[in-house]
Design an enzyme around this catalytic site. Structure first.
Site, short mmCIF file in Angstrom:
data_model
loop_
_atom_site.label_atom_id
_atom_site.label_comp_id
_atom_site.label_asym_id
_atom_site.label_seq_id
_atom_site.Cartn_x
_atom_site.Cartn_y
_atom_site.Cartn_z
N HIS A 100 -32.83 8.05 -21.10
CA HIS A 100 -34.01 8.86 -21.09
C HIS A 100 -33.53 9.87 -21.77
CE1 HIS A 100 -37.79 10.98 -20.53
NE2 HIS A 100 -38.36 9.75 -21.13
N ASP A 107 -40.66 1.97 -20.48
CA ASP A 107 -40.07 0.66 -21.75
C ASP A 107 -39.87 -0.55 -21.16
OD1 ASP A 107 -41.77 2.54 -23.12
OD2 ASP A 107 -40.32 3.30 -23.67
N1 ACO Z 1 -27.39 1.28 -24.64
C1 ACO Z 1 -26.41 2.26 -25.38
N2 ACO Z 1 -25.79 3.50 -24.90
C2 ACO Z 1 -26.27 4.24 -24.84
C3 ACO Z 1 -27.87 4.05 -24.26
C4 ACO Z 1 -28.62 2.92 -25.05
N3 ACO Z 1 -29.75 2.59 -24.60
N4 ACO Z 1 -28.79 5.25 -24.78
C5 ACO Z 1 -27.82 6.86 -24.76
N5 ACO Z 1 -26.64 5.81 -24.56
C6 ACO Z 1 -25.49 6.36 -24.81
C7 ACO Z 1 -25.14 7.32 -25.99
O1 ACO Z 1 -24.54 5.64 -27.44
C8 ACO Z 1 -23.97 8.21 -25.90
O2 ACO Z 1 -22.62 7.81 -25.76
P1 ACO Z 1 -21.75 8.74 -26.22
O3 ACO Z 1 -21.63 10.11 -24.66
O4 ACO Z 1 -20.37 7.70 -25.78
O5 ACO Z 1 -21.49 9.50 -27.15
C9 ACO Z 1 -24.45 8.55 -24.48
O6 ACO Z 1 -25.34 7.70 -23.80
C10 ACO Z 1 -25.75 10.22 -24.50
O7 ACO Z 1 -26.98 9.37 -25.02
P2 ACO Z 1 -27.34 10.43 -26.47
O8 ACO Z 1 -28.61 9.54 -27.19
O9 ACO Z 1 -26.78 11.87 -26.81
O10 ACO Z 1 -28.96 10.60 -24.70
P3 ACO Z 1 -30.06 11.28 -25.69
O11 ACO Z 1 -30.89 12.06 -24.97
O12 ACO Z 1 -30.27 11.82 -26.71
O13 ACO Z 1 -30.82 9.89 -25.80
C11 ACO Z 1 -32.39 7.81 -25.76
C12 ACO Z 1 -32.05 9.55 -24.77
C13 ACO Z 1 -33.30 8.22 -26.97
C14 ACO Z 1 -34.26 7.89 -25.17
C15 ACO Z 1 -31.35 7.06 -25.64
O14 ACO Z 1 -31.39 6.61 -24.20
C16 ACO Z 1 -32.03 5.86 -26.72
O15 ACO Z 1 -31.58 5.45 -27.61
N6 ACO Z 1 -31.92 4.78 -25.47
C17 ACO Z 1 -32.72 3.68 -26.14
C18 ACO Z 1 -34.39 4.13 -26.86
C19 ACO Z 1 -35.98 3.80 -25.59
O16 ACO Z 1 -35.75 2.42 -24.44
N7 ACO Z 1 -36.67 4.68 -26.02
C20 ACO Z 1 -37.39 5.04 -24.56
C21 ACO Z 1 -37.42 6.73 -24.46
S1 ACO Z 1 -38.67 6.21 -23.19
C22 ACO Z 1 -40.04 7.08 -23.55
O17 ACO Z 1 -39.84 7.63 -24.89
C23 ACO Z 1 -41.20 6.73 -23.24
#
Ligand code: ACO
Length: 428
Positions: free
Chosen positions: A306, A363
């Site tokens: 998140h 979610d």
């Molecule tokens: N699976 C694998 N790796 C992940 C995931 C995931 N679900 N989420 C984040 N990471 C990793 C990224 O690759 C990144 O790795 P790095 O530092 O080695 O490059 C690190 O964790 C940080 O991730 P970011 O994408 O920079 O984090 P951000 O805060 O931008 O993204 C997000 C948050 C979009 C929710 C992300 O965690 C994601 O894509 N999750 C899956 C989609 C999801 O479940 N969305 C629902 C959110 S809740 C809602 O909207 C109610």
């Protein structure tokens, strides 16, 4: 702490005022920065940018706190209901009994939609994604209700609020009935908000439909949990569209589209599709976890991570408990749920996820719960939209009423070609 921050740019020092919130959050007011220095701030994804001051929702991602108008989400889920929490978020205070009765009556009086609106579904294919039809119909409400479209008339806004909250479940249920080729079921105003929605979704003219109180309570709670989450992608969209003085229906329709994306509300659908894919591939969870960790692979574990919650998602904690109760009650025996449990276990103990503070989010569990309740996967984000609607409305109203509001218009750093002469097509 000093009341301002100092910034030195090309030898020139500028003082930037600090803004402090009621929970001691500090913001640096950079609104005069460009005027004073010619420079702007750059913040891709707005992770560090406050777009407004707001008194609706407080969340602390480190501590896992979420409060609407000061009331902890846990207490609202236990003692309140969705309609009351909606009133709270929009008007700022819990309603008195007469206020609540009035509010409930106003919402239940607007649940029907015009017969003309139903014709939209005749034109759309039965395979239409319900988020597409939802945003279209919400936008189209502004054509049917021009008498409640003036953002500057408080009475018109009030009626638009009643109409939107009342009609959203009806629109959603009609989209579902079209997709399964069943007759649309009219709203029943004697039923509560969640019960009425369940009835419109799942009842049929041929047999009695009994609403399970545990399922009704769980759905109402899910709506409360999704009600608001301060400046998230869809809420910011509603605010920015509304900042151009677009009416409430148009602003909310834009919010529905923003919510649809798989990185936002669409993640609950993605969670289920991911579980189905893991199941179809033989149920090997480790293989999918490995893919999520592989930087060359675009695959992410949906339902994990998140933007703001970096310890746990308080909504996920509440939902997990409810999910356990509902699944037990419904006696659901679904291989996808077993895969979900395994995935949660593996991800929570894997250093990749621990180091990056990637926990199951709201979610992850809501998708599982919706499936157990009988909602089709494509429909999950619509449920999120119904829950989020009062939050969008509260933010739109706060924005419209604030003297500080200006049209949302971010700047950019241009990185394209510098000036060059036009080349005729024959010479390219
Ligand atoms: N699976 C694998 N790796 C992940 C995931 C995931 N679900 N989420 C984040 N990471 C990793 C990224 O690759 C990144 O790795 P790095 O530092 O080695 O490059 C690190 O964790 C940080 O991730 P970011 O994408 O920079 O984090 P951000 O805060 O931008 O993204 C997000 C948050 C979009 C929710 C992300 O965690 C994601 O894509 N999750 C899956 C989609 C999801 O479940 N969305 C629902 C959110 S809740 C809602 O909207 C109610």
């Amino acid at each position: 702490m000093s009341e301002s921050a100092k910034l030195t740019l090309s030898g020139k020092e500028v003082e930037l005022p600090l803004v402090k919130g009621t929970e001691n959050e500090v913001g640096i007011d950079i609104s005069k920065l460009r005027g004073q220095t010619g420079a702007i701030t750059l913040d891709n994804g707005f992770g560090n940018t406050g777009s407004c001051s707001s008194a609706i929702t407080y969340l602390d991602g480190e501590k896992g706190i979420l409060r609407y108008r000061g009331y902890p989400i846990e207490q609202l889920c236990e003692h309140s209901n969705f309609l009351e929490a909606s009133y709270l978020s929009i008007y700022g205070e819990l309603p008195t009994l007469p206020q609540y009765k009035d509010w409930e009556r106003n919402i239940t009086h607007h649940t029907m939609i015009r017969e003309d609106i139903k014709k939209y579904w005749d034109a759309w294919p039965h395979t239409a994604h319900p988020m597409a039809t939802l945003s279209s119909v919400v936008s189209a409400l502004s054509t049917f209700y021009e008498d409640s479209g003036d953002p500057w008339d408080p009475r018109e806004v009030e009626i638009a609020i009643h109409r939107l909250i009342a009609k959203m479940p009806t629109i959603a249920a009609y989209a579902y009935k079209k997709s399964v080729g069943q007759p649309k079921v009219y709203p029943q105003n004697k039923l509560g908000y969640a019960a009425n929605f369940l009835n419109m979704m799942f009842s049929m003219p041929t047999e009695d439909y009994e609403i399970d109180p545990i399922v009704e309570k769980a759905l109402d709670q899910l709506f409360i949990l999704h009600l608001d989450h301060e400046q998230n992608c869809s809420t910011s969209t509603v605010r920015i569209v509304g900042s151009s003085h677009a009416n409430l229906f148009a602003s909310v329709a834009a919010g529905v589209c923003a919510l649809w994306g798989p990185l936002h509300g669409g993640a609950n659908q993605q969670v289920l599709e991911m579980l189905e894919a893991i199941h179809a591939a033989g149920g090997n969870v480790d293989q999918f976890v490995a893919r999520a960790k592989d930087k060359k692979d675009n695959f992410r574990l949906y339902g994990f991570g998140h933007r703001v919650y970096k310890n746990f998602d308080p909504r996920a904690r509440i939902i997990k408990k409810t999910a356990d109760q509902v699944l037990e009650r419904l006696g659901v025996n679904d291989p996808l749920l077993e895969i979900a449990k395994k995935l949660e276990e593996v991800a929570l103990s894997d250093p990749y996820f621990i180091e990056r503070k990637l926990y199951p989010n709201v979610d992850f569990y809501s998708g599982i719960l919706y499936k157990a309740m009988g909602f089709p996967t494509k429909f999950f984000t619509v449920l999120f939209a119904i829950g989020r609607l009062p939050g969008w409305i509260a933010h739109w109203k706060e924005m419209i009423e604030s003297p500080a509001t200006k049209i949302g218009r971010p700047r950019q750093i241009y990185t394209g070609a510098t000036e060059r002469p036009f080349v005729p097509i024959s010479q390219r």
